[in-house]
Each structure stands twice: as C-alpha cells, then as structure tokens.
Design a protein around this motif. Structure first.
Motif, short mmCIF file in Angstrom:
data_model
loop_
_atom_site.label_atom_id
_atom_site.label_comp_id
_atom_site.label_asym_id
_atom_site.label_seq_id
_atom_site.Cartn_x
_atom_site.Cartn_y
_atom_site.Cartn_z
N SER A 56 31.03 -15.01 23.14
CA SER A 56 30.18 -15.77 22.22
C SER A 56 30.74 -15.79 20.80
N GLY A 57 31.71 -14.89 20.56
CA GLY A 57 32.26 -14.81 19.21
C GLY A 57 31.47 -13.89 18.30
N MET A 58 30.46 -13.22 18.84
CA MET A 58 29.65 -12.31 18.03
C MET A 58 30.45 -11.09 17.55
N VAL A 59 31.38 -10.65 18.41
CA VAL A 59 32.23 -9.52 18.01
C VAL A 59 33.67 -9.85 18.35
N LYS A 60 34.59 -9.20 17.64
CA LYS A 60 36.01 -9.42 17.94
C LYS A 60 36.42 -8.56 19.14
N TYR A 61 36.04 -7.30 19.06
CA TYR A 61 36.29 -6.39 20.18
C TYR A 61 35.02 -5.65 20.54
N GLY A 62 34.88 -5.35 21.80
CA GLY A 62 33.75 -4.54 22.24
C GLY A 62 34.26 -3.41 23.11
N LEU A 63 33.59 -2.24 23.00
CA LEU A 63 33.99 -1.07 23.79
C LEU A 63 32.89 -0.75 24.78
#
Lengths: 384, 345, 134
Positions: free
Chosen positions: B128-135
C-alpha cells in the motif's frame, strides 16, 4: 598538614555479636576510647562516624543524630560519612581536617556496622551496592566476583598463584590468633583455603572476609591540646584520599587500584615519608587478592610481586614489612564502616608498644582502607 | 515487486532427546520417535523467551537486509508465548534493533501461524506504500504440559522476515489464506499449558486447512505442484508435513529440504518460516517456493515465492539455519524442567 | 531496579548505545552524561557499539545474588569492545571450563532478570563466544 595526635583508642570485640545492637556497639567503642584518653565527653568538639549502610542493615538513616543522642553527647556536632568499606578511613580523615582547620581541638572519629541483623542474602546485596549497581550488580555481578576478576587478571599478567592468594589468608589467621578482639581464633592451612568452597572463581570462601558486627573509635587532638591528656601520643603525620571509577571495568588497569596509588602518594608527601620508611601496615584485605594488590599499590613491593613477596614471608611478623598484624579484614573481621578506624587503632597500638603477643618493632606505620572495588581509597601514616 | 529483503533465524542451543522425555514418563522412546518422527527438540535457555529469540532473529534479518533499522515502518511479532499477556513483544524488538520511535508495532497471536499472519500484514503495508520496510517475526518458546504428548514436540525458535520493495532476495508472488473456527487446540487466559483435541487436531484441523490453503493458492495462480522447486509446510511433527505434501502431489525432493522438525521440534510460530529459511539457505535464483503455515483454531496462510539473484550475496551475511541446528548442547529432563521453569525456587 | 531507572537507559541496555565526546572523541560505555576528560556538558552524543570484543578477565559466580539462583553458576566477565570501552557482562553459551582471557565474544540479547512472577522482565545485553573469524 599539621600532625594530629591520637589520644584515645576504643574497639569492640569483632564477630557475630548477637547480643549487641548497633547502638551498644558504638557506645562501647566510644566509651573505651574516652576512657583510654583519660578525658571527659564534654571536651569533644565534633564527631565523625563512618557507616556504610545503616539504612539497609538496620533500617536506620540519620546515624549521626542517633550516635550523639545515645552516647549522651548532645549538642556536639555529629556527622556521618560514607564511602562503602572506606567509610571508617574517611571519618578519621574528616576528623584530621576538622582539627587542622583550627575549628576544633578534639574530634572523635568512629566507625560502626551491624551486619548480622539481616539475612546473609540482604548483607550480600547491600555490599554489592558499593559497586556500580546499574552496570555491575544489576547484571549479576557480586562483590567477591569483582575481586575474583582482579585476581584472575593478576594471575594472568603476573603469574600470581592460587597458593600465594591462600597464603594471605593463612598469615592473617595466624596473626588474629594473638588478637583478642578478632572474630576468628583459628589457624588455617593453604590446603584448607584452596579446598574451601568456590565463591567466585578463583576466589574461595577462605579468601573472603567475613560478615562482622563491630565498632571502633579513635580520639584525635591537636598536638597542643593532646599534651593535656597524654604524655607521649602517637601522631597521624600523613593522610591521603583518592577517588577512582566506581566500576572496575572503567579502570585503566584491572590489577591496579589507582585510588590506592594516588592516596598513598598524597599521604607519603604530607608525611614526608616513602614506602620504604613504613615498618608496619594494616591494609584492606577484604579478599586475599586485595592485600596483594594493596602491598603493590602502596609501593611496598614492585607491581606484580605481591604474590611472591607473600610467599617469601616478607609480610609476616618479623618479615620485611609486617602486614595486617591484627589479623586483617580476613580474620579480625570486617564490619565495613568500622574497618578504617579499627586499622588506625591497630597501628596506634603497635606504635605505643601495646599490641601484646602480636607486637612488632615499629616507629612508623600505615593504614589503607578501600571502598568498593577501588572507587575510594584512604591512606594514613602514623608515627611515634 | 515486493518481497523478502532480509531473513534471519534463531534457535536456542539446548536439545532434549525424545528418548529422554519418554524415559521419564515410562513410554517407549523408539516408538514415540517413529510415531512423531522427532529425534530431539530445541529448548530455550533460562534467560531466553519469545522476545529474546525474536530480537536475535531480527538482528540476523537486518544483517542480510543491509538497511537501517530506522527505515522499518512496522514490526509485528507473532507468538503464542509472548512474555507478557499485556505489553507488546514488538516494542522490545523495535527498541533492541533500534527501529524506534517512528514505526507501528503490535503482537500477533494465532497459535502456530501468527508469524505468517504478521508477514501478510506487513506485506500489505508495503504494497500500500504505508511503510517502506516491514519486519514480521514468528517466535516461540512453546509450552507442553509435563507428560502431555506435546512435550515431545513443543520447542523454542524463531524466524524474522523484512519485507520491502528494494532488491528482494525472494519476491512474494501471491498469498492466500484459508480460515475457519475449528477448536483443535487452545490455551485459556492464565493457564500455563495448552489443551488440545487429540486426534481432532489432524484431519479436520491441520490437513483440511493446509491442503485447502495450498490448493487455493495454486488454483488462483493456475499452477500445480510441478511448478514449485520447494514446498514448505507447518511441521508440528515429522509426519504431518510429509503426509500433506504427498497428498498435494509433491515429491520428496520438493518438501524434504524444508523439514527441520525432526531435529528441533515444533517451534510453533517459528515452525513453517524456519522451514522457509532453511530452503532460502540453499535455493538458487529463479527457484520457486510454496510456503503453507497452519495455526490451530484454525487457519493456514499460503505464499508463493520466487528466489531472486541477490540471495547469493545476502545469504552469507548472517548465520544459516544449519549453523544453529548443529550448535547444540544436550540436556536431561532434570535440566529441562529447570530451564522451562517447571520447578520454582 | 526501579522501572524508570531501568527504562531511562533502555537503549544502552538493549542495543549497546554508548556516548561519544564531540571534542575529544572518547567513547563511553556504559553511557556517561559528562565527558570526564573534557568536563564539558552537552558535548556527548549517542554512539552505537558493534558488540564485538574480547574477554579481559572473568569469574564464575557460585554464590549468586537474589534472583540469580536459577542461572547459577554463571560466568561474569569484563569485555573490551572493539571500539575501546570495557563493560561488565554475563557470558553465556560458554561452558565454565572453556572460557579464557582473550576469548573473542559478541553481544546477544537475553533476559537479565525479572521482578518476581508478576513484575517487569528486564532484558539486556549479555555476551557469547563469537564464531572464529575466517
């Protein structure tokens, strides 16, 4: 500094004094010192008390007031000083400064600790607060553990042996046999030390000073005033105190207590004396490695040679420099706040020639008191 | 395309053998071993829990991702053994990897599939583009009541996946989930050990959900078992993943590479994604992986992944699954109960 | 330890964030608020340590303090970090017979302790033997 006379000495029996309260201990030592000086309480100008942890050991702060009150010395000014196990040494030094400032002629320096009113776990925890509680104790470090790390590194750098550490204990127990005030009157062998239970490798139970109740008191006076009470007092001619990092890991060298080196330098300078002039010494052997590091730091022996010097008997009575004739913290006992004062009592007795069976031939002596793993050190030089 | 930019695992070093547990409860070790197809399981040290395992895995994932932790916009930790009932594990991880404070974080719980649920959520945030990276992390120190058959399998371990768009080592082609309310296994509030429906955990729970999710995903992509080089499944024991794999039409060489339950036990939220990590440790660029998790309660998440070129350079940047599996210390049942705090002082 | 006191240094405890003096470049861990060499306030900034180092000395605690009974005996050591500072730490995943002065170690995230069954769990750094450099 002007030399300051030691005109009164008082000591309680050291040990697990189940019948004695905190108050009874200091009153007993104080009364003995006043009697020894042949004076009256009203002559006292100020009181300094070394006490590490009234708060944790007996749930009592405001020790200064308690002591003046219970000793019947109100309204004399009373001050508690604290630097963990060096609290007593600090009290003596504050008394010296009070006299040297010209503010008082006669000052009491006392030390007291009641350690057995709480369970051993609490005592251990309390002693650990002398280290950096956040970055040492909280992570699981114990007080014996800190000295054990010093010992391990000393063995690694200088080849100090397990047996040499044990010999410190053996000697101090032997000395204590002749000290009626000592906690232990038991001779021990090297084999017993190196086979005693491990506390923190390489240190074992018999490398560690015990938990002790006790109090000590000295009465100091200006040279002029001293003559009113005693004919030939012994004098404190040098005093030194130094600070270092509270945590062992922040020290430049793990095996050198630099506070000891710096405090000794100041004390020698003030007394215009040198390490080689010292003929008897009470040093801070809370753990056997402590004595070895101390006799090196005070300049009695070259760095790294403390172990071998002990092995060669150079620190025995009759040796090059008798160390801990009282039995030291190891065998006389270590009521933390009282220790620094008790050391001055022992050296004064030796210089007066009143040390009984443990008497050595000496005109100049030294006391060495350490707080924590070396965050504070106090050194005093006494002369006949 | 979105994908895994970094992965990392952690498996505690203590192991207890199936025979040792069987010895204590008077069971026949050999037959238990054969039945469950588990030789030994990984046990967390006394100072380890789902949070410490999650942190170690996350740090390994970060080493492979070669990004600043501050670029991570979301951390979700899936576990059924979160150290706190109330207070997130994810914030501990976020602080320990220095991703704070500009991020969103939360804990997930869905029995053994909380890790893949976290991966899906993070993937959606990235897409969605809400975050660049997610863990996303799956980490557990699973509990099994003393004497319960679960005690043979409930193990400690975890895996962490950083999902993003830049230079992934494996792209996530598609994901598909299959969820129903099937009470095969649970743990009530305040209870130390889970309960389960015995054989009810098999057919109506594990097999139905895993095969439905795997099939659903393959159907949606118009693919079949032959289109994948590897198939990884949740592995509560050695038998279930092999049986379901064969039923779905996979061959031994497709599914054996991702099975590690026989040597470390069932690491719950870590189980299927540790299997995925084990495959990523050996896969070549261009190879395709099917991953299907299972969480009691019940549901399955399936993923289709394509290994990318950067796997080769990123793989050596952190320890492999085999490194952790081979670094082991055997303990007996007495030490085991001490480590698992089944005795109290 | 009280909650605020633990929390205040959580970054240092969790992730080895130390301090560097802007003027003399000295690196401090545990963190300091004041550079003892320059004695200027406000001149220290966060400095992240890599967590690799070497054992300078160690001991094995056999008489543990309260709360450490379940981990006893355990190794405590002073570790010199690659960046220079030394710290006190528990050394885990090493047999008490295999530890030695000079052993390369690396940081690991573990539970330090907990405030009983219902209180806070204290996490932080410990060190473990590091794999040999190729």
């Amino acid at each position: 500094m002007n030399r300051v006379a030691v005109i009164g000495l008082g000591l309680t029996k050291f040990g697990e004094m189940w019948d004695s309260s905190f108050t009874r201990l200091f009153v007993e030592a104080g009364a003995a010192a006043v009697e020894d000086a042949g004076m009256d309480g009203k002559d006292i100008g100020a009181i300094y008390i070394g006490n590490m942890s009234g708060g944790r050991f007996i749930d009592q702060e405001h020790i200064s007031s308690l002591i003046a009150d219970r000793a019947g010395l109100n309204p004399i000014s009373s001050t508690r000083v604290e630097a963990a196990c060096a609290s007593g040494g600090l009290a003596v030094r504050q008394a010296i400064m009070a006299i040297n400032s010209g503010m008082h002629d006669i000052v009491v320096a006392g030390g007291v600790e009641k350690m057995t009113d709480v369970l051993t776990e609490k005592t251990t925890q309390t002693l650990a607060t002398a280290s950096d509680t956040e970055w040492e104790a909280f992570l699981g470090m114990t007080f014996p553990g800190l000295y054990a790390m010093m010992a391990r590194r000393h063995m690694y750098e200088y080849g100090t042996t397990r047996e040499q550490l044990a010999m410190v204990s053996v000697k101090n127990h032997r000395n204590a046999m002749d000290n009626p005030y000592a906690q232990y009157h038991t001779e021990i062998t090297v084999e017993q030390v190196i086979n005693s239970p491990l506390v923190a490798d390489p240190l074992r139970l018999l490398d560690c000073s015990p938990i002790t109740d006790g109090a000590a008191c000295v009465i100091l006076a200006s040279e002029k005033k001293a003559k009113d009470f005693v004919d030939n007092p012994v004098y404190i001619t040098g005093s030194g105190q130094a600070s270092s990092t509270i945590s062992l890991h922040s020290r430049e060298k793990i095996t050198t207590v630099d506070a000891t080196v710096n405090a000794a330098e100041e004390a020698y300078k003030r007394a215009k004396k040198d390490a080689k002039d010292i003929q008897v010494a009470e040093v801070h052997d809370a753990f056997t490695i402590g004595e070895i590091v101390a006799i090196e730091g005070l300049g009695f022996f070259e760095k790294g040679k403390g172990g071998i010097a002990t092995e060669e008997g150079l620190t025995e009575r009759g040796g090059k420099i008798p160390v801990n004739t009282s039995g030291g913290l190891k065998a006389k006992g270590h009521p933390v706040g009282a220790t620094g004062v008790a050391q001055v009592v022992e050296i004064a007795l030796q210089l007066r020639g009143e040390a009984g069976k443990r008497q050595v031939d000496a005109d100049i002596g030294l006391t060495h008191n350490v707080g924590g793993s070396g965050g504070t050190a106090v050194v005093h030089i006494l002369e006949k | 395309m979105e994908g895994i930019v970094g992965y990392g695992v952690y498996i505690p070093r203590y192991r207890i053998k199936t025979e040792e547990i069987a010895r204590v409860w008077g069971n026949d070790g050999e037959s238990v071993k054969k039945g469950l197809m588990i030789g030994e399981k990984a046990v967390a040290g006394i100072d380890e829990d789902a949070a410490t395992i999650a942190v170690e895995a996350a740090r390994n994932a970060l080493s492979r991702a070669e990004i600043s932790a501050k670029e991570i916009g979301a951390i979700y930790v899936g576990s059924e053994s979160h150290p706190y009932t109330v207070k997130p594990t994810a914030t501990i991880v976020a602080e320990a990897v220095d991703a704070t404070p500009e991020l969103t974080a939360a804990d997930f719980e869905f029995a053994c599939k909380a890790g893949t649920a976290a991966m899906q959520a993070v993937l959606a945030l990235v897409k969605s583009g809400m975050v660049k990276y997610g863990l996303a992390i799956g980490s557990d120190t699973a509990q099994g009541a003393p004497g319960d058959p679960l005690e043979y399998t409930a193990a400690g371990g975890g895996a962490a996946y950083i999902i993003g768009k830049n230079n992934p080592l494996a792209t996530i082609e598609a994901t598909y989930s299959f969820t129903t309310d099937t009470p095969d296994f649970w743990r009530r509030e305040g209870q130390p050990y889970p309960r389960h429906g015995g054989r009810f955990t098999g057919l109506p729970a594990y097999f139905k959900h895993v095969s439905s999710a795997a099939k659903g995903l393959m159907d949606s992509l118009g693919k079949g078992p032959e289109d994948f080089d590897f198939a990884v499944f949740h592995q509560p024991n050695g038998k279930f993943p092999r049986v379901v794999a064969k039923k779905l039409g996979f061959e031994k060489e497709q599914f054996e590479a991702g099975i590690l339950v026989d040597r470390i036990g069932n690491t719950y939220s870590g189980s299927s994604i540790l299997g995925l990590a084990k495959v990523l440790d050996i896969a070549k660029p261009g190879q395709k992986i099917l991953l299907t998790s299972f969480g009691s309660g019940a549901g399955s998440d399936a993923f289709s992944l394509v290994v990318e070129d950067s796997i080769e350079e990123k793989r050596p940047l952190a320890p492999l699954v085999e490194d952790y599996i081979s670094d082991k210390v055997y303990i007996d049942y007495a030490i085991y109960v001490k480590l698992r705090k089944k005795i109290r002082v | 330890m009280s909650i605020p006191r633990f929390w205040r240094n959580i970054k240092s405890r969790y992730d080895l964030i130390g301090k560097q003096c802007k003027s003399c470049k000295s690196i401090y861990f545990p963190p300091r608020n004041f550079c003892p060499k320059c004695r200027r306030i406000g001149e220290l900034e966060d400095y992240k340590l890599k967590g690799k180092g070497e054992v300078v000395t160690y001991t094995i605690i056999r008489t543990p303090p309260d709360g450490f009974d379940m981990v006893s005996p355990y190794i405590m050591g002073i570790v010199e970090l690659e960046e220079g500072p030394m710290l006190t730490t528990q050394i885990v995943d090493a047999d008490v017979n295999e530890i030695y002065i000079g052993m390369p170690v690396e940081r690991v995230f573990r539970k330090i302790g907990e405030d009983g069954d219902a209180g806070l769990i204290y996490y932080g750094y410990k060190f473990r033997p590091a794999p040999k450099e190729e």
